[in-house]
Design a protein around this motif. Structure first.
Motif, PDB file in Angstrom:
ATOM      1  N   SER A  97     -20.479  41.695  48.239  1.00 53.86           N
ATOM      2  CA  SER A  97     -19.553  42.044  47.171  1.00 53.86           C
ATOM      3  C   SER A  97     -18.207  41.312  47.252  1.00 53.86           C
ATOM      4  N   ASN A  98     -17.791  40.818  46.106  1.00 55.67           N
ATOM      5  CA  ASN A  98     -16.470  40.193  45.884  1.00 55.67           C
ATOM      6  C   ASN A  98     -16.288  38.828  46.546  1.00 55.67           C
TER       7      ASN A  98
ATOM      8  N   ARG B 202      -9.291  36.364  45.032  1.00 56.32           N
ATOM      9  CA  ARG B 202      -8.980  37.657  45.662  1.00 56.32           C
ATOM     10  C   ARG B 202      -8.072  37.457  46.882  1.00 56.32           C
TER      11      ARG B 202
ATOM     12  N   ASN C  45     -23.074  41.116  44.096  1.00 54.39           N
ATOM     13  CA  ASN C  45     -22.174  42.264  44.212  1.00 54.39           C
ATOM     14  C   ASN C  45     -22.948  43.580  44.287  1.00 54.39           C
TER      15      ASN C  45
END
Ligand code: DQA
Length: 147
Positions: free
Chosen positions: A9-10, A17, A51
Motif C-alpha cells: 500500500s501507498n 508521499r 494497495n
C-alpha cells in the motif's frame, strides 16, 4: 534465479508521499534501480504493486505456481496488520526478505509490530531504496547456500 519484488500500500506514491521520510524518487525509479541491479547480478526479476491486501496475497500464491526462488516484499502498512500476508508467505515457503525504506523500528510504536517478519528470512529497514538491492544480494547468497 527468479525473484519477485512485491510492494504494498501507498508505495506507488513514492516521490509524492512524505518525501522527508521516503525520498523524492518515484516508484518507477525504484523499479529501474532494482532492474539494473538484477541485470548486473544476472538474475530474473519481476514486479508487483498493489494497495489491496487480497491482491498481495494472490501475488504471493502466484509466485508458488511461477516457481519464484525468492520474494522481496515491502507490504507498506500491511506489515503491521496483515496475518493474511504472513500466512501466505508461510504457505508458499519461498524465502522472503522484508524490506522497509524507512527505519520502522525508530518510528511510531505501531510500526514496530511486523507480522511478515515472523516468516521472513531477513528484514532490511532504513536503507532507503538500496534496501531492495541488499535484499536481492542476501537472497542470492542464501539460495546459493541452501540449494
Ligand atoms: C514502509 C513503512 C511502513 O510503516 C509504512 O506504512 C509504509 C512504508 C517503509 O517502506 O518504510 O507504507 O513499509
Amino acid at each position: 534465479m527468479k525473484f519477485l519484488v512485491i510492494n504494498g500500500s501507498n508505495l506507488n506514491f513514492l516521490g509524492i508521499r512524505e518525501p522527508e521520510i521516503y525520498g523524492k524518487a518515484t516508484y518507477n525509479d525504484l523499479v529501474e534501480l532494482i532492474r539494473a541491479h538484477a541485470k548486473e547480478k544476472n538474475v530474473e526479476v519481476s514486479f508487483m504493486q498493489s494497495n489491496h491486501e487480497g491482491d498481495l496475497v494472490d501475488a504471493i500464491q502466484q509466485a508458488y505456481f511461477d516457481k519464484v526462488d525468492g520474494i522481496i516484499m515491502n507490504p507498506g502498512a500491511y506489515t503491521h496488520t496483515s496475518v493474511a500476508i504472513l500466512d501466505a508467505v508461510k504457505a508458499v515457503k519461498i524465502p522472503t526478505v522484508e524490506v522497509h525504506i524507512s527505519d520502522v523500528d525508530s518510528r511510531e510504536d505501531f510500526r514496530q509490530v511486523s507480522y511478515i517478519r515472523l516468516a521472513a528470512v531477513k528484514t532490511i529497514a532504513g536503507k532507503g531504496f538500496d534496501g531492495y538491492n541488499l535484499a536481492m544480494d542476501f537472497l542470492i547468497d542464501f539460495l546459493g547456500e541452501n540449494k
